[in-house]
Scaffold this motif. Structure first.
Motif, short mmCIF file in Angstrom:
data_model
loop_
_atom_site.label_atom_id
_atom_site.label_comp_id
_atom_site.label_asym_id
_atom_site.label_seq_id
_atom_site.Cartn_x
_atom_site.Cartn_y
_atom_site.Cartn_z
N ALA A 1 -3.36 -9.77 11.37
CA ALA A 1 -2.17 -9.00 10.96
C ALA A 1 -0.97 -9.38 11.83
O ALA A 1 0.14 -9.61 11.33
N LEU B 1 -18.48 -4.01 13.81
CA LEU B 1 -17.22 -3.43 13.29
C LEU B 1 -16.08 -3.69 14.28
O LEU B 1 -14.98 -4.09 13.88
N ILE C 1 -12.61 -5.68 13.57
CA ILE C 1 -11.30 -5.05 13.79
C ILE C 1 -10.42 -5.95 14.67
O ILE C 1 -9.24 -6.14 14.38
N ARG D 1 -3.81 -2.50 -6.24
CA ARG D 1 -3.58 -2.84 -4.82
C ARG D 1 -3.06 -4.26 -4.68
O ARG D 1 -3.23 -5.06 -5.60
N MET E 1 -17.57 1.29 8.13
CA MET E 1 -16.97 2.57 8.51
C MET E 1 -17.77 3.75 7.96
O MET E 1 -17.72 4.85 8.48
N HIS F 1 -12.19 -6.86 4.51
CA HIS F 1 -11.79 -5.45 4.28
C HIS F 1 -12.98 -4.66 3.70
O HIS F 1 -13.25 -3.54 4.12
N TYR G 1 0.85 -1.19 0.00
CA TYR G 1 0.00 0.00 0.00
C TYR G 1 0.89 1.24 0.00
O TYR G 1 1.96 1.25 0.61
#
Ligand code: HEM
Ligand code: HEM
Length: 182
Positions: free
Chosen positions: A162, A151, A155, A78, A100, A93, A12
């Motif tokens: 990650a 959400l 997350i 991307r 969001m 995503h 990114y």
């Protein structure tokens, strides 16, 4: 390796990274405020965060629209998500992008529908009309909080994935968004 403004298939770019980092920070503050509102109502941090919930939420809405637009501008270049788990990451995503925008948008609609005016950070977005519009109030009253908790769950899963990539797999997925390329 220098990071360009635009995204590339390897990583990114600077704009996506700044928007991702800023929103990660602000969403953490916003959701911490909501958690304190539920579990520790009245403590001074809760009062500070909750009194700014609408303003911060509105800022998050603007950033989410900007980020979604930037994502569309970069869509063809991307990093790709291949394989079953990769596709799952891609879908999650997409879902996070949708939430969001939807979560704060519903709340802003409700603020309008209540007819009491809304001034994020003291800047009048719309004046008080004194008229209630139930059709604009009901969707947020039913879904705003609920979808915000969804959400939060996404997350938590996203950050765990990650960190798993960074600590266990060490496959470079983490550094597509954070830090230098391997
Ligand atoms: C991304 C932005 C936002 C997030 C993550 C968020 C999150 C949340 C959460 C988790 C709750 C539930 C708290 C509880 O169960 O007590 C909540 C409630 C609330 N939020 Fe937000 N919010 C955001 C934006 C906004 C905006 C822009 C406004 C005002 C225009 C707003 C106004 C409210 C109000 C009035 C409540 C209490 C009523 C309800 O539960 O629907 N929020 N928010
Ligand atoms: C500090 C916590 C976070 C870490 C370590 C993190 C890490 C990452 C990493 C490594 C990627 C690249 C994944 C890939 O290429 O498949 C990524 C992308 C992404 N992250 Fe996060 N993330 C964090 C917080 C958040 C938060 C709070 C959100 C908001 C919902 C979020 C939403 C996204 C989205 C939507 C993408 C796809 C790229 C984009 O469209 O901007 N992340 N993240």
């Amino acid at each position: 390796m220098r990071t360009s403004c635009f995204d590339t298939p390897e990583r990114y770019g600077r704009v996506s990274r700044v928007l991702h980092g800023a929103m990660a920070l602000l969403l953490t503050v916003q959701l911490l405020g909501a958690l304190l509102h539920v579990f520790a109502r009245g403590v001074s941090l809760e009062r500070l965060l909750w009194s700014n919930h609408g303003s911060l939420g509105f800022l998050l809405l603007l950033l989410a629209v900007l980020r979604g637009t930037w994502g569309l501008v970069n869509i063809g270049r991307r990093p790709l998500h291949t394989g079953v788990l990769g596709r799952l990451a891609g879908v999650s995503h997409l879902l996070m992008h949708a939430l969001m925008i939807l979560v704060p948008f519903l709340a802003v609609l409700r603020a309008y529908g209540r007819g009491r005016g809304f001034s994020p950070f003291g800047m009048p977005l719309f004046e008080a009309s004194g008229q209630e519009i139930p059709a604009l109030i009901t969707p947020a009253s039913t879904f705003h909080g609920l979808l915000a908790w969804v959400l939060l769950a996404l997350i938590v899963g996203h950050v765990a994935a990650a960190v798993y990539h960074r600590v266990v797999l060490k496959d470079g997925v983490f550094s597509r968004m954070w830090g230098r390329a391997y």
